[in-house]
Enzyme design. Sequence first.
Site, PDB file in Angstrom:
ATOM      1  N   ASP A  34      19.313 -21.839 -16.073  1.00  0.00           N
ATOM      2  CA  ASP A  34      18.778 -20.812 -16.994  1.00  0.00           C
ATOM      3  C   ASP A  34      17.524 -20.140 -16.455  1.00  0.00           C
ATOM      4  O   ASP A  34      16.902 -19.320 -17.133  1.00  0.00           O
ATOM      5  CB  ASP A  34      18.485 -21.435 -18.377  1.00  0.00           C
ATOM      6  N   GLY A  35      17.111 -20.514 -15.235  1.00  0.00           N
ATOM      7  CA  GLY A  35      15.941 -19.858 -14.630  1.00  0.00           C
ATOM      8  C   GLY A  35      14.650 -20.646 -14.764  1.00  0.00           C
ATOM      9  O   GLY A  35      13.642 -20.306 -14.143  1.00  0.00           O
ATOM     10  N   GLU A  36      14.660 -21.700 -15.597  1.00  0.00           N
ATOM     11  CA  GLU A  36      13.426 -22.491 -15.736  1.00  0.00           C
ATOM     12  C   GLU A  36      13.147 -23.239 -14.438  1.00  0.00           C
ATOM     13  O   GLU A  36      14.059 -23.631 -13.718  1.00  0.00           O
ATOM     14  CB  GLU A  36      13.572 -23.499 -16.887  1.00  0.00           C
ATOM     15  N   ARG A  86      -7.131  -8.414 -10.140  1.00  0.00           N
ATOM     16  CA  ARG A  86      -7.576  -7.023 -10.125  1.00  0.00           C
ATOM     17  C   ARG A  86      -7.678  -6.420 -11.526  1.00  0.00           C
ATOM     18  O   ARG A  86      -8.357  -5.433 -11.729  1.00  0.00           O
ATOM     19  CB  ARG A  86      -6.652  -6.172  -9.232  1.00  0.00           C
ATOM     20  N   GLN A  87      -6.964  -7.019 -12.505  1.00  0.00           N
ATOM     21  CA  GLN A  87      -7.106  -6.522 -13.897  1.00  0.00           C
ATOM     22  C   GLN A  87      -8.166  -7.403 -14.560  1.00  0.00           C
ATOM     23  O   GLN A  87      -7.852  -8.323 -15.325  1.00  0.00           O
ATOM     24  CB  GLN A  87      -5.741  -6.605 -14.604  1.00  0.00           C
ATOM     25  N   ASP A 158     -13.781   1.630   1.833  1.00  0.00           N
ATOM     26  CA  ASP A 158     -14.557   2.269   0.764  1.00  0.00           C
ATOM     27  C   ASP A 158     -15.871   1.507   0.588  1.00  0.00           C
ATOM     28  O   ASP A 158     -16.059   0.426   1.165  1.00  0.00           O
ATOM     29  CB  ASP A 158     -13.761   2.306  -0.559  1.00  0.00           C
ATOM     30  N   LYS A 181     -15.267   9.170   1.148  1.00  0.00           N
ATOM     31  CA  LYS A 181     -14.306  10.238   0.812  1.00  0.00           C
ATOM     32  C   LYS A 181     -15.057  11.495   0.406  1.00  0.00           C
ATOM     33  O   LYS A 181     -16.009  11.426  -0.364  1.00  0.00           O
ATOM     34  CB  LYS A 181     -13.488   9.811  -0.418  1.00  0.00           C
ATOM     35  N   ARG A 183     -14.124  15.124  -1.378  1.00  0.00           N
ATOM     36  CA  ARG A 183     -13.060  15.937  -1.985  1.00  0.00           C
ATOM     37  C   ARG A 183     -13.400  17.416  -1.763  1.00  0.00           C
ATOM     38  O   ARG A 183     -14.440  17.895  -2.181  1.00  0.00           O
ATOM     39  CB  ARG A 183     -12.942  15.610  -3.477  1.00  0.00           C
ATOM     40  N   ASP A 207     -10.444  -5.258   4.923  1.00  0.00           N
ATOM     41  CA  ASP A 207     -10.442  -5.202   3.465  1.00  0.00           C
ATOM     42  C   ASP A 207     -10.050  -6.571   2.929  1.00  0.00           C
ATOM     43  O   ASP A 207      -9.491  -7.386   3.677  1.00  0.00           O
ATOM     44  CB  ASP A 207      -9.432  -4.138   2.998  1.00  0.00           C
TER      45      ASP A 207
HETATM   46  C1  R5P Z   1      -8.922  -2.439  -3.807  1.00  0.00           C
HETATM   47  O1  R5P Z   1      -9.935  -2.515  -4.453  1.00  0.00           O
HETATM   48  C2  R5P Z   1      -8.605  -3.390  -2.695  1.00  0.00           C
HETATM   49  O2  R5P Z   1      -9.767  -3.881  -2.069  1.00  0.00           O
HETATM   50  C3  R5P Z   1      -7.709  -2.733  -1.645  1.00  0.00           C
HETATM   51  O3  R5P Z   1      -8.440  -1.663  -1.049  1.00  0.00           O
HETATM   52  C4  R5P Z   1      -6.454  -2.193  -2.255  1.00  0.00           C
HETATM   53  O4  R5P Z   1      -5.810  -3.212  -2.983  1.00  0.00           O
HETATM   54  C5  R5P Z   1      -5.531  -1.668  -1.175  1.00  0.00           C
HETATM   55  O5  R5P Z   1      -4.390  -1.174  -1.774  1.00  0.00           O
HETATM   56  P1  R5P Z   1      -3.267  -0.422  -0.943  1.00  0.00           P
HETATM   57  O6  R5P Z   1      -2.974  -1.251   0.282  1.00  0.00           O
HETATM   58  O7  R5P Z   1      -2.093  -0.343  -1.886  1.00  0.00           O
HETATM   59  O8  R5P Z   1      -3.775   0.935  -0.577  1.00  0.00           O
END
Ligand code: R5P
Length: 281
Positions: A34-36, A86-87, A158, A181, A183, A207
């Site tokens: 059943d997926g458990e 991240r959330q 960034d 960046k 714009r 990163d």
């Molecule tokens: C964002 O804050 C993280 O540090 C990464 O820069 C981000 O998750 C990179 O996402 P992606 O590879 O989809 O551009």
Amino acid sequence: MKIVCNEKSQVLAARTASVSGLELLTTEFKKFPDGELYIKTGRTDDETVIIASITDSDSFIQTLLLTDACEGSEITLVIPYMGYARQDKKFSEGEPVSARAVAKALSEGVSRVCTVNIHEKAVLPLFKAPAKDSSLAPYIGEYIRTLGLEDPLILAPDAGAADFARDVAKGMSFDCDHLQKTRHSGTEVTMEPKELEAAGRCVVIVDDIISTGGTLVTAAGMLKQQGAQSVHAACVHGVFASGGFARLSAGKIASVVSSDTIESASSRITAAECIKNAILN
Ligand code: R5P
């Protein structure tokens, strides 16, 4: 003290056992019709270290089951990669603070938590047990040194990743900067190093996470236009979602490396030593 792991952290757990001299218990992982999920681990000690990256729903459930299976033992939960971090806030009404929900659930019955380059340090107090974060930045710096690039420029994609890039560059005395960046219109955005020139240099973009690789491919394209000799990428957590690794390769990034907090063929940096130091200190 013994080590157990979920299915996504088998290699890292074995490496941590090897560098720390601790025993790694084998665990049986099964899925019912059943997926458990089902797990059965070996006999634990007074103290147990669970090494468990949360990369998807199954690894989350396996980790909950492991902490329950280890009841009666003093548990250190090591989360090398924590998905959902991240959330870390409600961006709009009706959303959960996913990092809080996951942190609360995982730390039930746990004495302490160790993470590796968690995306947001603000998540650490959301665990119900004391939590500390360790960084692989020095190990990434060391790896970059082995590439043998002449006078590499370490770049964060960034400003948010600038401290991480500085930590990577520090031990090796590499130059370091972050991309800024600008714009120019609704559709035209350019990126270039804030203070240094990329022209003629081997650039390594670093990163904490590479997810889809979109950020890196865009940055690499612009750095090449500015005359960079080559562009490499290094990260802690190689998520490589939606074909991210292939996107980087096709994007003419000369080399891509990640650590084994998420195990893949690009995991050429190990978090084992860093985890050993966190659990034994
Ligand atoms: C964002 O804050 C993280 O540090 C990464 O820069 C981000 O998750 C990179 O996402 P992606 O590879 O989809 O551009």
